[in-house]
Design an enzyme around this catalytic site. Structure first.
Site, PDB file in Angstrom:
ATOM      1  N   GLU A 153       0.603   3.894   1.263  1.00  0.00           N
ATOM      2  CA  GLU A 153       1.207   4.515   2.372  1.00  0.00           C
ATOM      3  C   GLU A 153       1.742   4.111   3.693  1.00  0.00           C
ATOM      4  O   GLU A 153       3.005   4.838   3.948  1.00  0.00           O
ATOM      5  CB  GLU A 153      -0.586   4.616   3.628  1.00  0.00           C
ATOM      6  CG  GLU A 153      -0.239   5.937   5.281  1.00  0.00           C
ATOM      7  CD  GLU A 153      -1.448   5.093   6.336  1.00  0.00           C
ATOM      8  OE1 GLU A 153      -1.201   5.125   7.036  1.00  0.00           O
ATOM      9  OE2 GLU A 153      -2.408   4.840   5.524  1.00  0.00           O
ATOM     10  N   HIS A 166       0.875  -1.392  -0.274  1.00  0.00           N
ATOM     11  CA  HIS A 166      -0.132   0.107  -0.235  1.00  0.00           C
ATOM     12  C   HIS A 166       1.181   1.419   0.282  1.00  0.00           C
ATOM     13  O   HIS A 166       1.638   1.389   0.218  1.00  0.00           O
ATOM     14  CB  HIS A 166      -1.014  -0.477   1.128  1.00  0.00           C
ATOM     15  CG  HIS A 166      -1.865   0.624   1.004  1.00  0.00           C
ATOM     16  ND1 HIS A 166      -1.741   2.249   1.734  1.00  0.00           N
ATOM     17  CD2 HIS A 166      -2.981   1.008   0.357  1.00  0.00           C
ATOM     18  CE1 HIS A 166      -3.033   2.918   1.185  1.00  0.00           C
ATOM     19  NE2 HIS A 166      -3.750   2.380   0.845  1.00  0.00           N
ATOM     20  N   ASN A 172      -8.793   0.438   2.464  1.00  0.00           N
ATOM     21  CA  ASN A 172      -9.572   0.668   3.939  1.00  0.00           C
ATOM     22  C   ASN A 172     -11.039  -0.069   3.874  1.00  0.00           C
ATOM     23  O   ASN A 172     -11.334  -0.859   4.467  1.00  0.00           O
ATOM     24  CB  ASN A 172      -9.854   2.335   4.401  1.00  0.00           C
ATOM     25  CG  ASN A 172     -10.405   2.795   2.977  1.00  0.00           C
ATOM     26  OD1 ASN A 172     -11.917   3.370   3.298  1.00  0.00           O
ATOM     27  ND2 ASN A 172      -9.513   3.294   2.459  1.00  0.00           N
TER      28      ASN A 172
END
Length: 563
Positions: A131, A129, A225
């Site tokens: 992030e 990911h 998410n």
């Protein structure tokens, strides 16, 4: 939380603050005429949003060298990047705007702080990911990523370790994983960097999903998410559907469920959630037996949603202003206020919607009402016709200002200020001018009164619909100045209005009328206090009550005729 037809929509569903902040930044840059705009990676993992941004020449690239126009702007997305990549971007010679979520930046700071003290870092999250890749950049080369307890069991012993989380991680998974790592370390620092909006979303999901027969999770299939939210729901409800749009649903899926819970990931725009919820409710409604309460509710919903109610509220305010000015009730001017507000509100609402038949109908009705307002203004005089044309043209142009690279959006609060000025013109100044008193003290009073009331109304509705704004950034007062400043501004305005009416009543100046308006002002104060202390999404009930203040004021003004 919004409930109708046994369908509950999560209050926390939709854009999180970090995503909204990033979207606002690129839309404000685009509205200010800064093109082209490049984002380092997709701004968010949602196809509907990325398609909308691409139509505005806001495109995704992986590195600065891919930018075809070096005079454009580079935007760092909400996920954040590594410090090394940040240095590379800032030295590329292009304008750089950092839209990294503040909560992700906090995670960067936590990792960096402990890494400098010699701690290893274990990140609980998804290894690939964006992030997490950014978080790894702050570990000084001593970072490891695990997805959960199973992978944590395979980790070696640590002398000093700092356990952090991807900001959208499931909290129970994080703590289970952290405990395993703690047992493998001499010294362990557990840093819960899961963001509060994620915690709130997960808490609400647990509470509502376990009572639902069907849970619909709306969001991109590549959104981590959203996928995690769907996984959470699968452990709570008998049936869970992860969809991107309402087109993926079948009628039989929503008809056999008694209770339906709809939620969405942090990268899902509210207009997509609304379309899913409306489709589900309409499908269930058409298959249910006729209900008189439901029939009346749907009629009222249509009346409010498509600006008819707001237009009558403007007509009521125009009546109040005529009473303040001491002029006779002029039905021609009352209908001008109705057409003026209905026309501009319809056009602006249509501009914020995705292309549909309903949107086209809103445009037709809106432009027709604007034309009707011009016809009525012509009977008042050519000067009024000219002014009405200017106000209507400005109102119609506003949602399309980006076409001419307008700088209007750079001025904070323009949307709420423009709305207040438009209503003040139609409801207060025009009646004064038509009766030959445009520079009379009573005219100033009415314009001041109407403008401040409408500004308060617009700011309050704007605050509650912040999640739903598609095109509006800092021209909305709440988005420009934040909650604290918005509350202070509204408090000051209501205090000023109350003080002005009280002063007129004590003078005395039309004591019966000002006394009645003071009583009506109590309603406005209570409504504002209620909605600023209960953070809710904009809905039919809220619009009914907030615009209801103008009908309350009309009623109290009308009652003065009986005394």
């Amino acid at each position: 939380m919004d409930k109708e037809q046994d369908v509950i929509v999560a209050k926390s569903a939709g854009f999180c603050p970090g995503v909204k902040r990033a979207i606002d930044k690129v839309l404000e840059l685009e509205a200010a005429g800064k093109k082209p705009i490049y984002t380092i990676g997709p701004l968010i993992h949602n196809k509907q949003v990325t398609d909308m941004l691409a139509a505005k020449q806001i495109t995704s690239i992986d590195k600065p060298q891919e930018a075809q126009d070096k005079s454009g702007v580079l935007v760092i997305r909400a996920h954040g990047i590594t410090p090394q990549f940040q240095q590379e971007i800032e030295s590329c010679g292009m304008e750089v705007v950092d839209a990294t979520c503040p909560l992700v930046k906090r995670a960067h700071d936590v990792i960096s702080q402990y890494a400098k003290q010699g701690y290893d870092t274990v990140i609980v999250g998804d290894g690939g990911h964006a992030e997490v890749i950014g978080l790894l950049g702050y570990t000084q080369g001593r970072g490891t990523v695990v997805s959960g307890p199973e992978e944590a069991q395979k980790l070696p012993h640590f002398k000093k370790v700092n356990v952090v989380s991807q900001t959208t991680q499931k909290e129970s998974v994080f703590y289970q994983t952290a405990q395993i790592i703690k047992d493998k370390a001499d010294e362990c620092q557990i840093s819960n960097t899961i963001c509060q909006p994620t915690k709130d979303r997960q808490k609400e999901t647990v509470e509502l999903a376990k009572n639902a027969d069907l849970v619909i999770v709306v969001g991109g299939k590549h959104s981590a998410n959203t996928a995690r939210l769907a996984l959470l729901c699968r452990g709570l409800a008998p049936q869970v559907l992860h969809i991107e749009t309402e087109r993926e649903l079948q009628p039989e899926q929503v008809l056999r469920a008694k209770q339906i819970f709809i939620t969405a990931g942090a990268s899902t725009p509210n207009w997509v959630i609304d379309k899913v919820a409306n489709w589900v409710r309409q499908t269930r409604q058409t298959h249910n037996r006729f209900s008189l309460p439901t029939f009346f509710y749907n009629g009222w919903k249509f009346f409010v949603k498509y600006s008819f109610y707001t237009a009558f509220a403007a007509m009521a305010l125009a009546y109040v202003c005529m009473k303040l000015q001491g002029v006779r009730t002029d039905w021609k001017l009352l209908w001008f206020a109705w057409l003026f507000v209905f026309g501009l509100t319809s056009v602006n609402h249509a501009a914020e919607q995705a292309p549909t038949r309903v949107r086209n109908l809103s445009y037709i009705l809106g432009f027709t009402a604007c034309a009707g307002a011009l016809v009525l203004s012509a009977f008042t005089g050519w000067q009024v016709l000219l002014l009405a044309s200017v106000f209507l043209a400005a109102g119609i142009f506003y949602p399309f200002r980006h076409i001419l690279h307008s700088k209007i959006a750079s001025f904070p609060g323009t949307k709420d200020v423009a709305t207040a000025l438009g209503w003040a013109f139609a409801c207060a100044w025009l009646p004064a001018y038509a009766h030959g008193m445009p520079f009379h003290k009573a005219a100033y009073l009415a314009v001041f009164y109407a403008g401040l009331l409408v500004f308060t109304r617009s700011v309050t509705l704007g605050f509650s619909s912040a999640n739903k704004d598609l095109m509006v950034g800092k021209e909305s007062f709440y988005k420009a100045f934040g909650m604290a400043a918005t509350k202070w501004a509204v408090t000051f305005i209501l205090t000023a209005l109350t003080g002005a009416l009280a002063a007129l009543w004590f003078m005395p100046w039309k004591p019966l009328l000002t006394g009645m308006l003071l009583i009506g002002n109590v309603y406005t104060v209570f409504i504002v206090i209620y909605y600023y202390s209960h953070v809710t999404a904009r809905n039919i009930k809220q619009e009914t009550l907030i615009d209801g203040q103008f009908f309350i004021l009309w009623l109290f003004c009308y009652l003065t005729k009986l005394f």
